[in-house]
Every structure is written in C-alpha cells, then in structure tokens.
Design an enzyme around this catalytic site. Structure first.
Site, PDB file in Angstrom:
ATOM      1  N   ARG A 198       0.848  -1.205   0.000  1.00  0.00           N
ATOM      2  CA  ARG A 198       0.000   0.000   0.000  1.00  0.00           C
ATOM      3  C   ARG A 198       0.876   1.245   0.000  1.00  0.00           C
ATOM      4  O   ARG A 198       0.425   2.343   0.253  1.00  0.00           O
ATOM      5  CB  ARG A 198      -0.951   0.022   1.211  1.00  0.00           C
ATOM      6  CG  ARG A 198      -0.375  -0.445   2.520  1.00  0.00           C
ATOM      7  CD  ARG A 198      -1.306  -0.155   3.682  1.00  0.00           C
ATOM      8  NE  ARG A 198      -0.936   1.096   4.284  1.00  0.00           N
ATOM      9  CZ  ARG A 198      -0.120   1.229   5.332  1.00  0.00           C
ATOM     10  NH1 ARG A 198       0.385   0.158   5.931  1.00  0.00           N
ATOM     11  NH2 ARG A 198       0.171   2.408   5.806  1.00  0.00           N
ATOM     12  N   HIS A 202      10.473   1.441  -3.538  1.00  0.00           N
ATOM     13  CA  HIS A 202      11.792   2.009  -3.825  1.00  0.00           C
ATOM     14  C   HIS A 202      12.774   0.871  -4.114  1.00  0.00           C
ATOM     15  O   HIS A 202      12.372  -0.265  -4.258  1.00  0.00           O
ATOM     16  CB  HIS A 202      12.221   2.887  -2.652  1.00  0.00           C
ATOM     17  CG  HIS A 202      11.216   3.958  -2.343  1.00  0.00           C
ATOM     18  ND1 HIS A 202      10.989   5.017  -3.195  1.00  0.00           N
ATOM     19  CD2 HIS A 202      10.324   4.096  -1.330  1.00  0.00           C
ATOM     20  CE1 HIS A 202      10.023   5.780  -2.703  1.00  0.00           C
ATOM     21  NE2 HIS A 202       9.599   5.239  -1.573  1.00  0.00           N
TER      22      HIS A 202
END
Ligand code: PPS
Length: 570
Positions: A198, A202
């Site tokens: 959610r 990265h």
C-alpha cells in the site's frame, strides 16, 4: 504445494449473470428496494462478484458471520478470517425482510448487483472487534470504522452481479482472478509470488521482491492495493505511476503489475490470511509477508497491536490448508561500502548501512530535501514530488476549537490578517457564525446538527486545502469524534493544525460578549456548550492557547511561528 489452478475452498466464483439475464435482472431491479453502496462496500462487492473472495457467494449470513468472528471459519469449516458484511441503516433494514430481493447501487445510482436477502440482524460490534481484531481500541482503523462509520444493521445474502463497478483509471492494469490466471497460463508462469503493498516502492522493495522470486524460482506479481488503505497513505494514482516506472526496471518477462481494489482493514494476522486467500484466488502460489504485515500502527497507549511476527506465524500455521506458500520478507538494507543492497541478516560490523525510514522520506519530501539515488529511482522520486510538493507549497487548515467566547474568532481574524500581510496565499475564514449564516442556516445545536455543521466545515476546508489554499475554521466543534473525522479528511490533502482555545468557562462566561451565557443560565437558550451541553477537551491538538493569559495578537503571532516551524510558511 499443488499447482496454482485450484482456488481456495472450491471452484473460482463468478457471480455475474450472463449478459441477457443481467439485462433482464437490471430492468426488474428498478422496482426493488435499493441500497446505495458505501465506498467500502463497493470494494467488497467487486471482489465478491469477480471471485477474488471465493468461496463466498455474497455477504455473510448470521451463522457464517458468527463462525468467522469466533473461529475464523465459515460454518462449512472453510478458512475465512474477515467478515464481509453489508451494513445498512436501521431505516433501510426496517423496509426489507428475509426472502426479498434488493438492488445494490454504486455512488452514481448504477445497479451493480441484486441480493437475495437472507438474515437481517444487529451485530454485537464489540464482539466482532474483539474476535476479529483482538481489541476494542478505537485507534485501530477497523475498530474506528466499525463503531463510527459502519451502519448498525447487517444484511446477508447471495449476490447476482449485473454490472461490474466502473473504473476510469488504469484500466489496463485491472484484472479479475480469472483474467490473471489466464494470463499466467498463457505465459507459462507455473509459480507466481505476489507482493502486496500500500506504499510506493523504492530500490529496497525491488531488491527484496527480485530476491524472493529468485529464491522460490517464481515469477513476480506486484499486486498493490488500490481500494481503501490506511488513512494518510500516498494516493493510489501517484503510487501506480511510481510502480509503472519501477516495472521497467525488472528483468524482462519476469514481472507483472496488477491492481487490487481491496478495502484493507489493517487487521494484521487475520488480514494476512485473507491476503493469502485472495492471492491464491488470483492464481498465485506464493505471497511475500513481512514484519507486521497489514499492521494498524500503534494503539492508544503507544504499543503495537500485534507482535511483529504474528502475521507470519498465523499464515505459516495455515499455508498447507490454503495451498499457498509464504515467502518471508527479507529486510534489505543498503551497504554503502559494498554499494549494494543486502539482506540485513547478511551484514556485519564492517558494513556501513544507510537507511531512510518512511517518516524520514516524508520529511524530505515535505521540506524539499535531497532523496539520494541509492534509496530510490529518480523517476519514482519525481513522481512523488509532483503530488507531495514541499510544505510551503501545500494547502493547510488551521482548525480552532473551544467554548463560545473563548476568543476563537478574534484569534482567527488576527491570524488571517497576519497571513495576508505575509502574502502569496489564498485564505478563507470559516468562522462559526459565518458558517451558520451561509452554510448551515437551517441547523440547530443538537449533537446531530453540530456534527453536520462541522462535517460541512471540514468538507469545505478539505477542498480549500487540496487546492493549495489556507482554510481557517473557528467553530466550537465540541465533539472529539467529529474533530477526528475532519482531521482524517484533511490530513491526506495537506496540513491540519488543530488549536484548542482553552480559555476557562468562568472567563468565557464572565466576558459574555453576546449575552448568551446569561440566557443559557436562565434556561432561555437550551443545549448551550459548557452550561447545558458537553465540550470534549482535545487530547491531541497541535497547540493550546488560553486567552486568559495572552492577547489575541500574541496568540496569532505564536501560531505564525508554529506554522513556520512546521514548514507551511516560507
Ligand atoms: S458548533 O457546536 O461547532 O456547531 O457551534 P458553532 O457553529 O461554532 O456555533 C456556535 C455559535 O453559535 C452561538 N450559539 C450557541 N453556541 C453553543 N451552544 C448553543 N446552544 C448556541 N446557540 C447559539 C454562539 O454565538 C456561538 O458562537 P461563538 O463564536 O462560538 O461564541
């Protein structure tokens, strides 16, 4: 573990009627009693209808509900951890009975499905929250939702789908379980590991997902939740654009992105089982589960609701039965000396570990600071910066609350003038009296009317904040719950600064500028805050100001300093 073909608990459901029958049902349903689905119910119904919630074929009836709450199983014995219920108002519940067929509509009135009404009952919500989430603490988003937002009566029954809920965004990334299974089959993906998220992803997430797929020799499905997540999360539009940037960075033909319109409950261990069942239904063989999976954050005492590995343990216990394997999430960290990501358990004293936490990332975005390349990809960061400009470019709401005569309006006015002096920003003042004249002229001072009044103020302030302006609100706003709802509405869109003007009642009464306290004491004005009506003192206001000890000018000056310190003013 078997192949991915068998769904959970029997066949893969498809609750949609064939096209012709659906048309006939839709026409007939125009005459049925009809319920407008809430945002959460719309998420649930989409996943019921398309089979993601197989083996469910509708909203739970009472026997299944009781059994799920108590035993985490349907009355048939099939594992099912989260109650999927249709909550309706008392008024609507009175208009229907078991055996009726009702129409369920989306926010625009389109009939999505009909429901053969089974049980209609008033649930014991405390038993539900305790049984399912192990707590009654309202800091838990699911408990807050159940107690304060969900309707009081449940209706169970089988569904017939007539029209899939409409999505205008990212159509190419939305798949039903049957479609995703078919794609996997076509591509020859026999083993698929799902990654639930959610949050924006990265470099560390990419490393860990790649490693997980590599470890179990599977393909990877990035399966982010785009329904309802935790209040305050990055909106799904931004996240999906980030995921799309990331997707191109996986080795070719290894990874797929698909969106899951799930309404999360943040239910920790039980929710993890639910996630596994859903992924199984979508054709996955593995699910990556990390520390505190689907965790709701801290409780009202500042402790974690669940142990960090409770979710992993519960899924481990049931993975055989569910026929989906858990891949424990290996925390990846960046070792600067090696210039690469490594699992944290493979690092030693010689390694120099760099880390940027979620909180630190938000701070860097808010303050427009550098986000290094080792942490994320430049196009992902650029995407985040587009929707998360530095604070001094964001809108915000200053929300005063306090007794009548406490000085809210005077300070609000002084603050507005000081902000206008600083210049460069659009400012709207939503003072209690102004709002009551222009927005809420028909309302009185019952709890219901006060709440409606504050929600209206919150709505207007949220629009102003979203569009980069400054809203200054100055109502009494006596109820903590309503203030929280307003905070939750505005916080994701910009700043929310609550200021409790705490001037004691005796002083407000002594001032009695409008002569209202005298009338309230004489019983001429009823339900007067502080005299014959409650005021719930804020517990988490950003500032507390007592005008008994400081002037409005100084109070407004302190607020300016606070706004500056928070980064909202340059
Ligand atoms: S609320 O509770 O937030 O909806 O109230 P609000 O919209 O701020 O309106 C408060 C102003 O209405 C006047 N007034 C009353 N206040 C409290 N209780 C009762 N029964 C009442 N009747 C009228 C009063 O002037 C309030 O203005 P302020 O500026 O707060 O003095």
């Amino acid at each position: 573990m078997g192949a991915y073909k068998e769904p959970h608990g029997g066949e893969l459901k498809n609750l949609y009627l064939p096209a012709e029958e659906a048309e006939a049902e839709k026409r007939a349903a125009r005459e049925f009693a009809s319920w407008d689905l809430t945002e959460r119910q719309l998420c649930d119904i989409e996943l019921l209808l398309n089979g993601a919630f197989s083996p469910l074929d509708g909203f739970l009836d009472k026997a299944d509900y009781d059994s799920v709450v108590e035993k985490m199983r349907l009355s048939s014995g099939v594992l099912w951890p989260i109650p999927i219920t249709l909550d309706v108002s008392e008024e609507f519940a009175k208009s229907i009975q078991s055996g009726d067929r009702i129409a369920l509509r989306d926010l625009e009135g389109v009939i999505i499905a009909t429901l053969d009404v089974g049980d209609v009952w008033t649930p014991d919500k405390d038993a539900e929250t305790q049984g399912v989430y192990g707590t009654t603490d309202e800091t838990h988003p699911a408990i807050h939702y159940l107690r304060n937002i969900a309707n009081p009566v449940y209706v169970g029954g089988r569904l017939r789908g007539v029209e899939a809920p409409i999505h205008y965004d990212f159509k190419h990334l939305r798949n039903s379980p049957a479609e995703l299974r078919e794609r996997f089959r076509k591509l020859g993906w026999r083993k698929v590991v799902a990654f639930q998220t959610r949050n924006p992803m990265h470099r560390a997430h990419q490393e860990l997902t790649l490693r997980a797929a590599f470890d179990v020799e599977a393909n990877l499905l990035i399966h982010p939740v785009v329904g309802m997540t935790k209040p305050g999360d990055v909106d799904h539009f931004t996240r999906v654009r980030c995921y799309e940037h990331l997707l191109g960075r996986y080795p070719e033909q290894t990874t797929m992105l698909s969106l899951l319109p799930l309404a999360m409950r943040m239910g920790g261990p039980r929710e993890t089982l639910w996630h596994a069942i859903i992924r199984k239904n979508y054709g996955c063989t593995h699910l990556i589960v990390g520390r505190d999976h689907a965790g709701p954050g801290k409780d009202s005492r500042g402790d974690d609701f669940y142990g960090p590995y409770d979710a992993q343990e519960l899924l481990k216990e049931h993975e055989e039965e569910l026929d989906i394997s858990m891949v424990p999430f290996r925390m990846m960290v960046y070792a600067e000396n090696r210039a690469q990501y490594v699992p944290v358990d493979e690092t030693g004293d010689a390694d120099h570990i760099l880390n940027i936490s979620g909180t630190e990332l938000r701070r860097r975005l808010a303050e427009g600071l550098d986000i290094p390349d080792w942490f994320s990809f430049p196009d992902v960061v650029a995407e985040l910066r587009r929707t998360h400009p530095p604070r001094h470019k964001q809108g915000f709401t200053v929300f005063f609350t306090g007794l009548s005569g406490s000085g809210k309006s005077t300070i609000a006015n002084a603050l507005m003038v000081k902000l206008m002096e600083a210049g460069g920003r659009a400012i709207s003042l939503l003072d209690g009296d102004i709002v009551r004249k222009n927005l809420s002229s028909e309302l009185g001072f019952s709890r219901e009317h006060r709440d409606l009044n504050i929600r209206r103020i919150g709505y207007v302030a949220s629009e102003i904040t979203k569009n980069g302006g400054i809203a200054i609100c100055a109502p009494i706003a006596p109820y903590a719950l309503t203030r929280r709802i307003v905070r939750d509405m505005i916080s994701p869109l910009g700043g929310f600064i609550e200021i409790h003007v705490s001037t004691p009642l005796e002083i407000c009464e002594d001032r009695d500028r409008k002569g209202l306290y005298a009338k309230a004491r004489a019983g001429i004005i009823k339900e007067f805050t502080g005299i014959s009506d409650p005021y719930e003192v804020p517990e988490n206001a950003e500032m507390v100001i007592d005008t008994a000890s400081i002037s409005p000018d100084l109070a407004a000056h302190r607020i300016m300093l606070k706004l500056e310190a928070m980064g909202f003013l340059r």
